[in-house]
Each structure stands twice: as structure tokens, then as C-alpha cells.
Design an enzyme around this catalytic site. Sequence first.
Site, short mmCIF file in Angstrom:
data_model
loop_
_atom_site.label_atom_id
_atom_site.label_comp_id
_atom_site.label_asym_id
_atom_site.label_seq_id
_atom_site.Cartn_x
_atom_site.Cartn_y
_atom_site.Cartn_z
CG ASP A 17 -2.63 -2.33 -4.75
OD1 ASP A 17 -2.01 -1.28 -5.04
OD2 ASP A 17 -2.28 -3.45 -5.14
CG ASP B 35 1.76 4.05 1.94
OD1 ASP B 35 2.48 3.03 1.90
OD2 ASP B 35 2.22 5.21 1.98
CB VAL B 36 1.78 -1.73 3.59
CG1 VAL B 36 0.61 -2.47 2.96
CG2 VAL B 36 2.98 -1.68 2.64
CE1 TYR C 144 12.09 -5.97 -4.17
CE2 TYR C 144 13.50 -7.88 -4.47
CZ TYR C 144 12.24 -7.32 -4.44
OH TYR C 144 11.13 -8.10 -4.66
CE LYS D 84 10.21 -8.19 -1.27
NZ LYS D 84 8.79 -8.36 -0.90
CB THR E 200 4.27 -9.05 -11.16
OG1 THR E 200 5.64 -8.63 -11.03
CG2 THR E 200 4.07 -10.39 -10.49
#
Length: 270
Positions: free
Chosen positions: A48, A70-71, A178, A182, A213
Site C-alpha cells: 500500500d 506506489d503502484v 475515473y 476503470k 471504504t
Amino acid sequence: MNVEMNRDTQPGRFAGRVAMVTGAGSGMGAAVARQLAAEGARAVILADLNGEGAEAVAEELGAGRAVQLDVAAAAAVDAVADDVLREHGRLDVLVHAAGVDDPEAKQRIANALVEGRPPEVTDRLDDAAWQRVMRVNLDGTFHVLRAAVRAMRPVGAGAIVVVGSSSAFDTPVGYPHYAASKAGVHALSQAVAKEVIASGIRVNVVAPGPTETGMAARTPEVLRTGFADPRVRPYATPEEIADIALFLASDAAANLVGAVLLANGGRFTV
């Protein structure tokens, strides 16, 4: 191991497996990590950006180890995957739950609803906001998929589950970046799934609707209220989405390849 099992836990389902979860410091990622540990995984790597959050969850798990990641940083993703292979010799399960939203765009949508006017977001969306969402959500998914495939292909086995979004289908007004990110995640995952099944690797997607979340907690109340439709199920819990993700990662889903499971409580179908 001091993990409490929920009603859907199946002890031993992931016995002996090495798993990695991104976005594991909170929400759906944390729920997945807890359930993997409860179901027998011999190692769970919790990655994470919030290293402290991942460490807090890892402390609950007898099989857990936290890493800050950090992806969006390709080299960092590769390094974590390499470390997993050096330490454990394999990677059996990868659940990619890391992602970001755009609180500023959400607030603009909320303001428009309160004022009774159409949202005006696209013409005010700057390059930095667009690139942030794409860099983490789409580029990050590519980095994680690539690293997982590199780790799994040599052994001819593995299961990858990506957390997408129902926003890829209903494309919320005022949230183009966004939704686009996705939708790209879904298409990317499906394309990779068709390629790597020949190497024994399964890739699937769960596409949640509104879920409780930290991201949801930052959603303006007027938008949250808009999702409170008595005709459908309420906000999902992270554990409910984790159940779906881990079904996809399990042997019970052996014939699911490139699936995108819409988990939005009946708000719409596709």
C-alpha cells in the site's frame, strides 16, 4: 494467527499459497488480506502507498508482511515482486485493489446537485488531475499485471484478481477520468486474461458499486444520499467484495477467465 473468520471463510481454501494484495492498508484490500490469512495462505504480502496502514493490518495476520508501494512506479512494483520470489519462491495469488478517486471532481458534482444545475467538470479538469487518476488506476494496473505474470508464467499457474468499478459501465456524469480509467482496467485485464490462460494463469475482475471504504467516506453526503435507494442493496461492505474477489482467485472459479463480475447490489445490470 489471530484472524477472526467471517461467515464466508472457508478454512484451508488457500492453504500453503503465497499471496500479494495491493491497496491492502484499508478497505477492500485489507479485507482480502485478512481473509487470505484466515483461509490458510502461508504468506500474505500487503502492499500500500500508506505503509503505516499496511503495517497495521499485517500485524493482525500471522502470515502478513507489509511493504510501502506506489503502484504507479513500475520499478517499485517489479522490485516488490522480485522480493516475493526471492523470499518465497513463487507467487500464487495476486489481488490488485489499489486505486484512487478524485475528491475535487466529486465536490463539483455535489455542488451542482445542491444548486440544481448540471455538473461542469470536464472543461475544468486539468492535466494533473487526469494524469493522476490514469497513472494510478490504469498504469498501476498494468505494472501490477506485468509483474504478476512475470512471476507466475515460469511455474505455469496463478490467479490474478483486479478490482475494477461499476463506474466503467454507468459512466457517472462529471466523472469522466475515473470512468475511463476503470474501463481501461477492465479491457486491459481481459486482454491479458486471454493471453496468459495458455500459461495456466487466470485473470478476472470484480467491479464493485458503492462500497463502505475510505474512498466512500470522503464522498460528499449529497452523493452518498443519491446512492441510498431502498429498491437495491445498501453500500456493500469491504468483506462482501473480498468474498467475490477470493472466489475468483479460488479453484472454484477455475473456468472463469477474463470475467468482469458486476457487484453493485442491483443498481443496474449490463
